[in-house]
Design an enzyme around this catalytic site. Structure first.
Site, PDB file in Angstrom:
ATOM      1  N   LYS A 193     -26.139 -19.445 -16.746  1.00 50.98           N
ATOM      2  CA  LYS A 193     -26.185 -19.029 -18.148  1.00 50.98           C
ATOM      3  C   LYS A 193     -25.802 -20.194 -19.058  1.00 50.98           C
ATOM      4  O   LYS A 193     -24.935 -21.000 -18.707  1.00 50.98           O
ATOM      5  CB  LYS A 193     -25.205 -17.873 -18.410  1.00 50.98           C
ATOM      6  CG  LYS A 193     -25.414 -16.644 -17.553  1.00 50.98           C
ATOM      7  CD  LYS A 193     -24.311 -15.625 -17.794  1.00 50.98           C
ATOM      8  CE  LYS A 193     -24.469 -14.414 -16.889  1.00 50.98           C
ATOM      9  NZ  LYS A 193     -23.345 -13.457 -17.049  1.00 50.98           N
ATOM     10  N   GLU A 251       3.968   1.623  -1.156  1.00 56.29           N
ATOM     11  CA  GLU A 251       4.613   1.806  -2.461  1.00 56.29           C
ATOM     12  C   GLU A 251       3.619   2.355  -3.487  1.00 56.29           C
ATOM     13  O   GLU A 251       3.949   3.249  -4.277  1.00 56.29           O
ATOM     14  CB  GLU A 251       5.186   0.469  -2.946  1.00 56.29           C
ATOM     15  CG  GLU A 251       6.386  -0.007  -2.134  1.00 56.29           C
ATOM     16  CD  GLU A 251       6.779  -1.434  -2.479  1.00 56.29           C
ATOM     17  OE1 GLU A 251       7.983  -1.741  -2.396  1.00 56.29           O
ATOM     18  OE2 GLU A 251       5.880  -2.242  -2.827  1.00 56.29           O
ATOM     19  N   LYS A 303     -24.183 -14.141  -7.913  1.00 59.61           N
ATOM     20  CA  LYS A 303     -25.044 -12.976  -8.141  1.00 59.61           C
ATOM     21  C   LYS A 303     -24.705 -11.940  -7.071  1.00 59.61           C
ATOM     22  O   LYS A 303     -25.174 -12.026  -5.934  1.00 59.61           O
ATOM     23  CB  LYS A 303     -26.518 -13.369  -8.080  1.00 59.61           C
ATOM     24  CG  LYS A 303     -27.475 -12.255  -8.475  1.00 59.61           C
ATOM     25  CD  LYS A 303     -28.909 -12.771  -8.526  1.00 59.61           C
ATOM     26  CE  LYS A 303     -29.855 -11.665  -8.980  1.00 59.61           C
ATOM     27  NZ  LYS A 303     -29.896 -10.538  -8.027  1.00 59.61           N
ATOM     28  N   GLU A 347     -21.297  -5.409 -12.164  1.00 64.56           N
ATOM     29  CA  GLU A 347     -21.991  -5.067 -10.929  1.00 64.56           C
ATOM     30  C   GLU A 347     -21.091  -4.215 -10.047  1.00 64.56           C
ATOM     31  O   GLU A 347     -19.969  -4.613  -9.701  1.00 64.56           O
ATOM     32  CB  GLU A 347     -22.379  -6.347 -10.178  1.00 64.56           C
ATOM     33  CG  GLU A 347     -23.469  -6.168  -9.156  1.00 64.56           C
ATOM     34  CD  GLU A 347     -24.861  -6.107  -9.767  1.00 64.56           C
ATOM     35  OE1 GLU A 347     -25.818  -5.932  -8.996  1.00 64.56           O
ATOM     36  OE2 GLU A 347     -24.976  -6.232 -11.004  1.00 64.56           O
ATOM     37  N   ASP A 356       0.830  -1.206   0.000  1.00 55.95           N
ATOM     38  CA  ASP A 356       0.000   0.000   0.000  1.00 55.95           C
ATOM     39  C   ASP A 356       0.864   1.256   0.000  1.00 55.95           C
ATOM     40  O   ASP A 356       0.560   2.239  -0.688  1.00 55.95           O
ATOM     41  CB  ASP A 356      -0.927  -0.001   1.220  1.00 55.95           C
ATOM     42  CG  ASP A 356      -2.030  -1.035   1.095  1.00 55.95           C
ATOM     43  OD1 ASP A 356      -2.198  -1.589  -0.012  1.00 55.95           O
ATOM     44  OD2 ASP A 356      -2.718  -1.294   2.104  1.00 55.95           O
TER      45      ASP A 356
END
Length: 659
Positions: free
Chosen positions: A284, A34, A112, A168, A32
């Site tokens: 699907k 760097e 989902k 999403e 984080d």
């Protein structure tokens, strides 16, 4: 200063590569500290040398753009919802329907994510637009806010002429807990769940606030791949990862529906094990060619279905049963409950639907009950716990007089509902206004129930048509408004005049007429004036309009109060014709593709014109394409059009077609 520009470009490449490794591959290569050091150096250099700043620089992720409003944007293709499956029987039926058209099938099952759908558009490799789902056809552009999400690449890793991506947006559980802790310490209201928090964060006018909320994004669909045809959904996911998107790794491929059903059962137990909320699985058909063969219904694809997890059930107590009067006069009993946390939010009320339902479940005031959220959304009482009765519980009786206006309550033969008989009942009028201004009706932003109550109590309105006569000086003194809010509200009311016929029909609140029926009636009649003259017999001849709806529509327009209301709307300048009727439908029935970089207009504007003149702005070239509008650097779509012998027009040639 070539050394500075080269350093800036090197920093951008390092930061974007780190983003890809972290969000795309889940393999962080920088700490984080760097990462922050590189980003701060980039921000400093771009501030000192603004001539080198570009819209796709990773420095833009920190936010800073403040919008006045979110403009509406029409999606390249409609964002349809999915049919739901709630048990193994529903999944078996889905499999039967699929195999009736395609014999051999493979399914891909994805998590989902409980967030909100976001559509992204890339042109020449750069992110140019991002929008919410909205009503599926038109959403709100929130590009500046989406640029703050590190999981969304500002520039694709591989060049693409045009790429439309769907995914999403969500808020991780850790971000949600931190945000609510900060809000609690600041004395601000808490968000009910991560989904609501994500939705609120993406609709911030100040993108810096969005950047602070630490949102995530999982991509799952491509509309316009430029690297040839993607043969399967798994190939789509691989392609998205190659382009730098974060793709949820928890997907599985199965060849039998029985395997899918077993996996769904496993995931019910594991649903809480992820750092983000999931509310089901999406199944699907994996093969893209088979997806095309299966096609779509009016509302959803035939090749996909959402398996919804069984609702979580929690025990609580019915403290009271209170009547709510709706816009059609229906009296709905609501259980007031001892508040409990269920499926992501605190629940204090649950609908009991009607008296028959109360009697069938034997629900009494004081009962211990199990509640759940139907579809993980609407709280409902599942059953009572009779073993916990003390004898002090009270049986509920439906009132004989409306609790709002004291008019007689009736129950028509063959109906479960009790209704208030007064069309001037204040509760009916209030609920009718709330419905009229709702998003899928006239979509008047900033006009929630609390403001409507104030307007009614102040005598500023009596019905929804009075909203169009409101004046600034009357609004400013109201408690929940003030100068800026009053300005925004009046603008939203003015904008709603152009919503068109279909949302207006839905907003009228005609019994049995939902959003889909509003569109059907608008398409059939074209103007409110013609719809007002419609007779029951001709209405019944319209597909998807049954006898009950036809009778309801005809009766609604026979009422004198309806004519008075519509006349007020006309005088206010509300558009009462279908939006497309104002322009000649020169492209009616034609599928048209726009590709390449345009000079005169941007591509989205051309696509909007195509639809306004009756055509369909398609995202890919096929034998059904009428013609292609090609700008500079047109890629694979132009090549495919030439291969298929489809006419190709320049921007100027397209302009000559317009009236």
């Amino acid at each position: 200063m070539p050394d500075v520009s080269q350093r800036i470009e090197a920093l951008r490449e390092q930061i974007e590569e780190a983003n890809y490794q972290y969000y795309g591959l889940d393999q962080p290569t920088l700490s984080d500290a760097e990462y922050d050091a590189l980003l701060q150096e980039l921000i400093r250099l771009e501030k000192e040398h603004p001539e080198f700043l570009t819209p796709d620089s990773p420095s833009q992720r920190v936010g800073g753009y403040i919008a006045k409003e979110f403009p509406k944007v029409r999606h390249a293709e409609a964002l349809l919802s999915l049919d739901n499956a709630f048990d193994a029987g529903d999944l078996l039926e889905f499999d039967r329907r699929v195999r009736a058209l395609v014999a051999e099938v493979e399914y891909v099952v994805e998590l989902k994510i409980d967030g909100l759908t976001v559509a992204l558009t890339y042109e020449d490799g750069a992110l140019v637009r991002g929008a919410t789902r909205g009503d599926g056809e038109v959403g709100e552009e929130i590009t500046a806010n989406l640029k703050t999400i590190p999981a969304i690449p500002l520039r694709l890793r591989k060049q693409a002429d045009r790429l439309d991506v769907r995914g999403e947006g969500y808020m991780p559980k850790g971000s949600f807990l931190r945000l609510n802790q900060e809000r609690e310490e600041a004395g601000q209201p808490l968000f009910a769940n991560p989904r609501n928090a994500a939705a609120g964060s993406l609709r911030q006018l100040d993108s810096r606030i969005t950047a602070q909320r630490k949102l995530g994004y999982f991509a799952y669909q491509v509309l316009t791949p430029e690297e040839g045809e993607l043969a399967s959904q798994t190939a789509v996911l691989d392609y998205l990862k190659e382009q730098g998107f974060s793709v949820n790794p928890e997907y599985r491929v199965f060849s039998a529906i029985e395997e899918v059903i077993a996996y769904c059962g496993e995931m019910v137990e594991k649903r809480h094990n992820y750092p983000y909320d999931i509310d089901g699985l999406v199944i699907k058909v994996n093969d893209i060619a088979q997806q095309r063969e299966l096609g779509f219904t009016a509302k959803s694809p035939r090749w996909a279905i959402a398996y919804k997890f069984p609702a979580e059930q929690v025990e609580t107590v019915v403290e009271d049963i209170v009547i709510r009067v709706g816009r059609t006069g229906v009296l709905t009993p609501t259980a007031y409950l001892t508040p409990v946390f269920v499926a992501g939010s605190t629940v204090g009320r649950a609908t009991l639907h009607n008296l028959d339902n109360i009697r069938a479940k034997d629900v009494r005031i004081g009962d211990h009950v199990l509640i759940q959220k139907a579809g993980d959304v609407i709280p409902e009482v599942v059953k009572i716990l009779p073993e916990k009765r003390t004898g002090g519980e009270r049986i509920f009786e439906m009132p004989e007089l409306c609790p709002e206006c004291q008019s007689p309550v009736i129950r028509e033969e063959g109906e479960a509902a009790h209704r208030c008989t007064s069309i001037t009942c204040p509760a009916r009028q209030r609920e009718a206004i709330i419905h009229f201004v709702s998003r899928n009706a006239m979509n008047i932003d900033g006009l929630g129930p609390a403001v409507i109550y104030q307007l009614l109590e102040a005598g500023l309105i009596k019905d929804a048509a009075d909203l169009y006569a409101l004046e600034y000086d009357a609004l400013v003194p109201l408690e929940r408004l003030g100068k800026k809010s009053a300005e925004n509200l009046l603008k939203a009311i003015e904008d709603s005049k152009e919503r068109g016929l279909a949302p207006l029909i839905f907003g009228l609140g005609i019994r049995h007429v939902g959003e889909k029926a509003g569109k059907i009636l608008a398409q059939k009649y074209g103007t409110m004036e013609d719809l007002e003259k419609a007779q029951v017999e001709e209405l019944q001849e319209i597909p998807d309009v049954g006898p009950a709806m036809a009778q309801s529509v005809a009766q609604f327009f026979q009422q004198e109060s309806t004519h008075h209301f519509l006349n007020k709307l006309r005088q206010a300048g509300v558009v009462m014709s279908a939006q497309h009727s104002a322009k000649p439908q020169i492209f009616a029935g034609k599928s048209i593709v726009v590709t390449g970089s345009l000079q005169r207009w941007d591509r989205h504007y051309v696509e909007t014109m195509i639809e306004e003149f009756g055509g369909k702005a398609a995202s890919s070239v096929s034998k059904k394409t009428a013609f292609v509008v090609a700008g500079e650097k047109a890629g694979s779509k132009l090549a495919k059009a030439k291969e298929l012998g489809i006419p190709v027009l320049s921007e100027e040639e397209f302009a000559e077609l317009l009236p």
